[in-house]
Motif scaffolding. Structure first.
Motif, PDB file in Angstrom:
ATOM      1  N   ASP A 194      39.450  47.371  25.226  1.00 59.55           N
ATOM      2  CA  ASP A 194      38.900  46.766  23.995  1.00 59.55           C
ATOM      3  C   ASP A 194      38.511  45.294  24.274  1.00 59.55           C
ATOM      4  O   ASP A 194      38.359  44.437  23.478  1.00 59.55           O
ATOM      5  N   TYR A 195      38.253  45.094  25.426  1.00 58.72           N
ATOM      6  CA  TYR A 195      37.583  43.975  26.157  1.00 58.72           C
ATOM      7  C   TYR A 195      36.554  44.318  26.908  1.00 58.72           C
ATOM      8  O   TYR A 195      36.454  45.288  27.739  1.00 58.72           O
ATOM      9  N   LYS A 196      35.434  43.353  27.356  1.00 58.61           N
ATOM     10  CA  LYS A 196      34.194  43.683  28.045  1.00 58.61           C
ATOM     11  C   LYS A 196      33.970  42.660  29.146  1.00 58.61           C
ATOM     12  O   LYS A 196      34.394  41.404  29.030  1.00 58.61           O
ATOM     13  N   LEU A 197      33.270  43.188  30.111  1.00 61.16           N
ATOM     14  CA  LEU A 197      32.606  42.320  31.255  1.00 61.16           C
ATOM     15  C   LEU A 197      31.385  42.533  31.533  1.00 61.16           C
ATOM     16  O   LEU A 197      30.856  43.618  31.535  1.00 61.16           O
ATOM     17  N   HIS A 218      40.883  44.209  34.761  1.00 64.57           N
ATOM     18  CA  HIS A 218      41.580  44.629  33.557  1.00 64.57           C
ATOM     19  C   HIS A 218      42.515  43.596  32.814  1.00 64.57           C
ATOM     20  O   HIS A 218      42.297  42.910  31.917  1.00 64.57           O
ATOM     21  N   ILE A 219      43.260  42.983  33.759  1.00 68.35           N
ATOM     22  CA  ILE A 219      44.429  42.338  33.310  1.00 68.35           C
ATOM     23  C   ILE A 219      43.658  40.832  33.053  1.00 68.35           C
ATOM     24  O   ILE A 219      43.841  39.897  32.079  1.00 68.35           O
ATOM     25  N   LEU A 220      43.135  40.382  34.102  1.00 67.78           N
ATOM     26  CA  LEU A 220      42.442  39.010  34.089  1.00 67.78           C
ATOM     27  C   LEU A 220      41.198  38.994  33.093  1.00 67.78           C
ATOM     28  O   LEU A 220      41.322  37.997  32.184  1.00 67.78           O
ATOM     29  N   VAL A 221      40.371  40.053  32.998  1.00 70.99           N
ATOM     30  CA  VAL A 221      39.533  39.845  31.985  1.00 70.99           C
ATOM     31  C   VAL A 221      40.134  39.968  30.535  1.00 70.99           C
ATOM     32  O   VAL A 221      39.360  39.335  29.708  1.00 70.99           O
TER      33      VAL A 221
END
Length: 331
Positions: free
Chosen positions: A314-317, A17-20
């Motif tokens: 709101d970000y993806k891996l 979560h934080i790094l990505v």
């Protein structure tokens, strides 16, 4: 160049979560060169290693950049990564730039060690059963844990099925880490990660679906990837064939926990929250799956990610990422 200082405690939540998110936000500015600084890190969760290695793969292949890794000399953190085959995989696949003078000279783990990271390459088999048998042999040979646990055969079958999904459906390699957890009750922490197509693309190849319509799976609301996870997880709910649902069922029956992440969505299954799932199972198959889906989406609160069973960002891996906690017993 974007410098990212890793915290003292590198947990699964930090990496996923934080790094990505920091990587995502930085890429939006046009910057694609990164340095990961581990100088202050004193604890690494083994569950973070597959995703961390795959971030290295994504950066190298998609961004054409290798991430610089600052590793302190002669620390427990560097030794932890060394003993989990992190640097072996980095060297074999040319991931991360780091000072090799600071890596090495550590005492290696003995053959009875139960903390390992294994890379599973593409098999090239067109038949899923052939892939499964190849992976089964590969993992039995690679994981020395196989001779340490009384329920090892079940453990290896679970990992083989998840690997097979990555290779056969996701068209991707996968990386597995297993590590004994230092908890009151003996527990094996397992993480498996790939960089493949993910559930949605694989599911949309089929003309019909079990639980949701093509229109629902193509919608632009925040629950599209949750629908894809449900289609994948519960696909073989009534089948005798071993599949993803069988893995989930076996982990929960062993009083374990199962977390699955795809794209921007993660759902957590354990004995506590699966009680609600069982409440819906008296209904017809398709009905109870949809009822459980609506229950989760109704209960979902975006600002309560740490405690929620469902997490959407709101970000993806890229790829599919699974974490499990399974009780284990020494043979």
């Amino acid at each position: 160049m974007k410098y990212i200082d890793f915290p003292q405690n590198v947990t699964s939540y930090y990496v996923n979560h934080i790094l990505v998110k920091e990587l995502h936000d930085t890429l939006l500015t046009g910057e694609s060169d990164f340095t990961f600084n581990l100088s202050e890190t004193v604890y690494f969760s083994a569950l973070t290693l597959p995703n961390l290695l795959n971030i290295g793969f994504i950066s190298k292949i998609n961004l054409k950049n290798k991430i610089i890794l600052i590793t302190p000399q002669n620390t427990k953190t560097t030794q932890f990564l060394f003993n989990h085959n992190f640097f072996d995989i980095c060297n074999q696949y040319d991931l991360f730039d780091y000072d090799e003078r600071f890596v090495g000279g550590f005492s290696t783990q003995d053959e009875t060690s139960i903390s390992q990271t294994v890379f599973v390459p593409m098999t090239g088999f067109a038949d899923k059963n052939e892939s499964f048998e190849y992976i089964l042999r590969h993992l039995k040979k690679s994981f020395t844990i196989y001779n340490r646990i009384s329920n090892a055969s079940e453990f290896i079958v679970i990992l083989s099925e998840l690997c097979c999904n990555s290779l056969f459906h996701g068209n991707s390699h996968c990386i597995i880490t297993s590590s004994k957890a230092n908890t009151k009750f003996p527990t094996m922490n397992i993480a498996i990660s790939d960089t493949g197509f993910g559930f949605l693309r694989s599911i949309m190849r089929h003309k019909s679906h079990n639980f949701f319509s093509t229109q629902e799976l193509s919608s632009n609301d925040c629950f599209t990837n949750l629908r894809a996870i449900f289609e994948a997880v519960f696909y073989r709910y009534t089948s005798e064939k071993y599949g993803l649902y069988s893995v989930l069922r076996d982990v929960i029956q062993k009083n374990g926990a199962f977390r699955i992440h795809f794209n921007d969505t993660q759902i957590i299954f354990n004995n506590s929250n699966c009680a609600q799932l069982k409440n819906f199972q008296s209904k017809l198959e398709n009905s109870f799956i949809r009822d459980y889906f609506h229950y989760l989406t109704k209960e979902y609160t975006p600002n309560n990610r740490l405690e929620s069973q469902l997490r959407i960002t709101d970000y993806k891996l890229a790829g599919v990422h699974i974490e499990m906690e399974i009780p284990w017993y020494e043979a």
